[in-house]
Design a protein around this motif. Structure first.
Motif, mmCIF file in Angstrom:
data_model
loop_
_atom_site.group_PDB
_atom_site.id
_atom_site.type_symbol
_atom_site.label_atom_id
_atom_site.label_comp_id
_atom_site.label_asym_id
_atom_site.label_seq_id
_atom_site.Cartn_x
_atom_site.Cartn_y
_atom_site.Cartn_z
ATOM 1 N N VAL A 35 49.904 20.983 50.109
ATOM 2 C CA VAL A 35 49.562 22.348 50.505
ATOM 3 C C VAL A 35 48.054 22.568 50.422
ATOM 4 N N LEU A 36 47.413 21.956 49.428
ATOM 5 C CA LEU A 36 45.974 22.115 49.238
ATOM 6 C C LEU A 36 45.159 21.113 50.053
ATOM 7 N N HIS A 37 45.860 20.227 50.771
ATOM 8 C CA HIS A 37 45.200 19.177 51.551
ATOM 9 C C HIS A 37 44.371 18.261 50.647
ATOM 10 N N LEU A 38 44.947 17.960 49.482
ATOM 11 C CA LEU A 38 44.327 17.050 48.529
ATOM 12 C C LEU A 38 45.287 15.904 48.246
ATOM 13 N N SER A 39 44.743 14.780 47.819
ATOM 14 C CA SER A 39 45.606 13.690 47.390
ATOM 15 C C SER A 39 46.259 14.070 46.063
ATOM 16 N N PRO A 40 47.466 13.568 45.792
ATOM 17 C CA PRO A 40 48.111 13.890 44.508
ATOM 18 C C PRO A 40 47.248 13.533 43.301
ATOM 19 N N ALA A 41 46.568 12.399 43.355
ATOM 20 C CA ALA A 41 45.725 11.986 42.232
ATOM 21 C C ALA A 41 44.563 12.940 42.020
ATOM 22 N N HIS A 42 43.934 13.362 43.127
ATOM 23 C CA HIS A 42 42.799 14.286 43.028
ATOM 24 C C HIS A 42 43.269 15.642 42.509
ATOM 25 N N PHE A 43 44.393 16.107 43.031
ATOM 26 C CA PHE A 43 44.922 17.397 42.578
ATOM 27 C C PHE A 43 45.285 17.348 41.096
ATOM 28 N N GLN A 44 45.953 16.288 40.667
ATOM 29 C CA GLN A 44 46.324 16.151 39.259
ATOM 30 C C GLN A 44 45.077 16.177 38.370
ATOM 31 N N ARG A 45 44.044 15.442 38.752
ATOM 32 C CA ARG A 45 42.810 15.368 37.969
ATOM 33 C C ARG A 45 42.101 16.717 37.938
ATOM 34 N N LEU A 46 42.014 17.371 39.113
ATOM 35 C CA LEU A 46 41.334 18.661 39.216
ATOM 36 C C LEU A 46 42.060 19.716 38.397
ATOM 37 N N PHE A 47 43.373 19.759 38.519
ATOM 38 C CA PHE A 47 44.157 20.772 37.807
ATOM 39 C C PHE A 47 44.062 20.567 36.295
ATOM 40 N N THR A 48 44.199 19.334 35.847
ATOM 41 C CA THR A 48 44.152 19.053 34.407
ATOM 42 C C THR A 48 42.784 19.367 33.833
ATOM 43 N N GLU A 49 41.728 19.070 34.582
ATOM 44 C CA GLU A 49 40.376 19.384 34.130
ATOM 45 C C GLU A 49 40.191 20.886 33.991
ATOM 46 N N TRP A 50 40.730 21.647 34.943
ATOM 47 C CA TRP A 50 40.548 23.101 34.926
ATOM 48 C C TRP A 50 41.421 23.763 33.873
ATOM 49 N N ALA A 51 42.695 23.395 33.811
ATOM 50 C CA ALA A 51 43.659 24.106 32.973
ATOM 51 C C ALA A 51 43.868 23.473 31.601
ATOM 52 N N GLY A 52 43.433 22.232 31.424
ATOM 53 C CA GLY A 52 43.622 21.590 30.138
ATOM 54 C C GLY A 52 45.029 21.063 29.931
ATOM 55 N N THR A 53 45.812 21.039 30.992
ATOM 56 C CA THR A 53 47.179 20.536 30.896
ATOM 57 C C THR A 53 47.618 20.140 32.302
ATOM 58 N N SER A 54 48.723 19.443 32.401
ATOM 59 C CA SER A 54 49.183 18.950 33.695
ATOM 60 C C SER A 54 49.763 20.073 34.539
ATOM 61 N N PRO A 55 49.814 19.884 35.867
ATOM 62 C CA PRO A 55 50.446 20.899 36.719
ATOM 63 C C PRO A 55 51.893 21.173 36.321
ATOM 64 N N LYS A 56 52.642 20.143 35.922
ATOM 65 C CA LYS A 56 54.047 20.322 35.536
ATOM 66 C C LYS A 56 54.158 21.213 34.313
ATOM 67 N N LYS A 57 53.337 20.968 33.282
ATOM 68 C CA LYS A 57 53.390 21.784 32.084
ATOM 69 C C LYS A 57 52.892 23.199 32.367
ATOM 70 N N PHE A 58 51.904 23.309 33.231
ATOM 71 C CA PHE A 58 51.394 24.630 33.585
ATOM 72 C C PHE A 58 52.483 25.436 34.276
ATOM 73 N N LEU A 59 53.252 24.806 35.127
ATOM 74 C CA LEU A 59 54.373 25.479 35.787
ATOM 75 C C LEU A 59 55.346 26.013 34.741
ATOM 76 N N GLN A 60 55.584 25.238 33.703
ATOM 77 C CA GLN A 60 56.470 25.703 32.642
ATOM 78 C C GLN A 60 55.874 26.892 31.904
ATOM 79 N N PHE A 61 54.565 26.846 31.671
ATOM 80 C CA PHE A 61 53.905 27.958 30.990
ATOM 81 C C PHE A 61 54.030 29.251 31.781
ATOM 82 N N THR A 62 53.994 29.144 33.095
ATOM 83 C CA THR A 62 53.974 30.347 33.916
ATOM 84 C C THR A 62 55.354 30.686 34.483
ATOM 85 N N SER A 63 56.381 30.087 33.962
ATOM 86 C CA SER A 63 57.722 30.372 34.459
ATOM 87 C C SER A 63 58.305 31.598 33.786
ATOM 88 N N LEU A 64 59.307 32.152 34.409
ATOM 89 C CA LEU A 64 59.982 33.335 33.865
ATOM 90 C C LEU A 64 60.597 33.028 32.509
#
Length: 285
Positions: A35-64
């Motif tokens: 969706v972001l037009h990024l490679s999975p590796a780049h997105f994973q690295r960018l997200f973890t650098e910004w949020a301090g955690t993986s996209p999967k764990k962040f999804l859990q943090f922001t879930s209902l």
């Protein structure tokens, strides 16, 4: 924060918006990256650098379900301490003492006459900011989309004040919150324009520890006015100090994050980021 950092936040915000809309499908990393037009590796690295955690764990943090679990596990003790006990030791604000002072009736009624207000634009993890201060403390801090519109809205709040575009020591101190994940601060002073009721609500928000959530009803109970949930919501919606007065930590009793003055996606981003800083990589059932 430089322009590239803001671009990165914009990308992460887009990812969060997509996750919010599709969380029931628990989208895979590859799908969000596409969706972001990024490679999975780049997105994973960018997200973890910004949020301090993986996209999967962040999804859990922001879930209902995560929001509901926080309310269930934390709300019973969230306001056990009085306002005088300060902030939780688990909070990024644990070494910070925030003082809140209301403007005098004269300052409140005359639109800031005789006040000199310094203001400046800055960047943060969560987008561009406008921050303003008087000699007594920070009086205005908001996320902005258009600088000129944000400036005119500030002037409208204090139409009789003298405005100077410059960054002062008070602003620099407050901006450390947005420039470091572990700011070394000892005191921030807030100089706010509001009614007695609004000031009381805003003061109560300062008692919510980082990484925890509460509800409008809990805030009403905390200020000894349990039937005032609607009025509390209005006061929270009038909060003039983004992030430092953490109105983003107040959600609906159902666990839904709800609206936010500066955008629902930004609210979700802040809640998830704070959860990642406090709880790291948690284990969910």
């Amino acid at each position: 924060m430089n322009d590239q950092a803001h671009i990165n936040y914009t990308r992460i915000a887009e990812a969060i918006a997509y996750i919010q809309q599709n969380f029931k499908q628990q989208p895979h990393l590859d799908v969000v990256a596409d969706v972001l037009h990024l490679s999975p590796a780049h997105f994973q690295r960018l997200f973890t650098e910004w949020a301090g955690t993986s996209p999967k764990k962040f999804l859990q943090f922001t879930s209902l379900e995560y929001a509901k679990s926080l309310l269930k596990d934390k709300q019973a003790t969230l306001f056990d301490a009085t306002f005088e006990t300060g902030l939780s030791s688990t909070s990024r604000l644990h070494d910070l003492f925030i003082t809140l002072e209301g403007m005098t009736p004269a300052e409140y009624q005359n639109g800031g006459q005789h006040l000199t207000i310094n203001y400046s634009f800055a960047s943060s993890f969560f987008g561009p900011l406008l921050i303003a201060s008087t000699a007594k403390g920070i009086c205005h801090l908001v996320f902005v989309e258009e600088e000129e519109i944000a400036k005119q809205e500030l002037i409208a709040k204090f139409p009789q004040a003298k405005f100077i575009e410059q960054t002062d020591a008070l602003q620099n101190q407050a901006l450390q919150f947005f420039q470091s994940k572990t700011p070394d601060l000892h005191q921030i002073k807030l100089h706010l324009k509001g009614t007695d009721f609004q000031l009381k609500v805003w003061q109560s928000l300062l008692a919510i520890p980082m990484g925890e959530l509460t509800t409008y009803g809990a805030i009403a109970q905390a200020i000894d006015n349990p039937k005032a949930s609607r009025a509390v919501g209005t006061a929270i919606g009038s909060n003039p100090i983004a992030f430092l007065i953490p109105c983003h930590r107040v959600i609906q009793a159902s666990g839904v994050f709800g609206n936010y003055m500066w955008g629902a996606t930004r609210k979700t981003a802040i809640i998830g980021w704070e959860g990642a800083q406090v709880y790291g990589e948690p284990t969910f059932k």
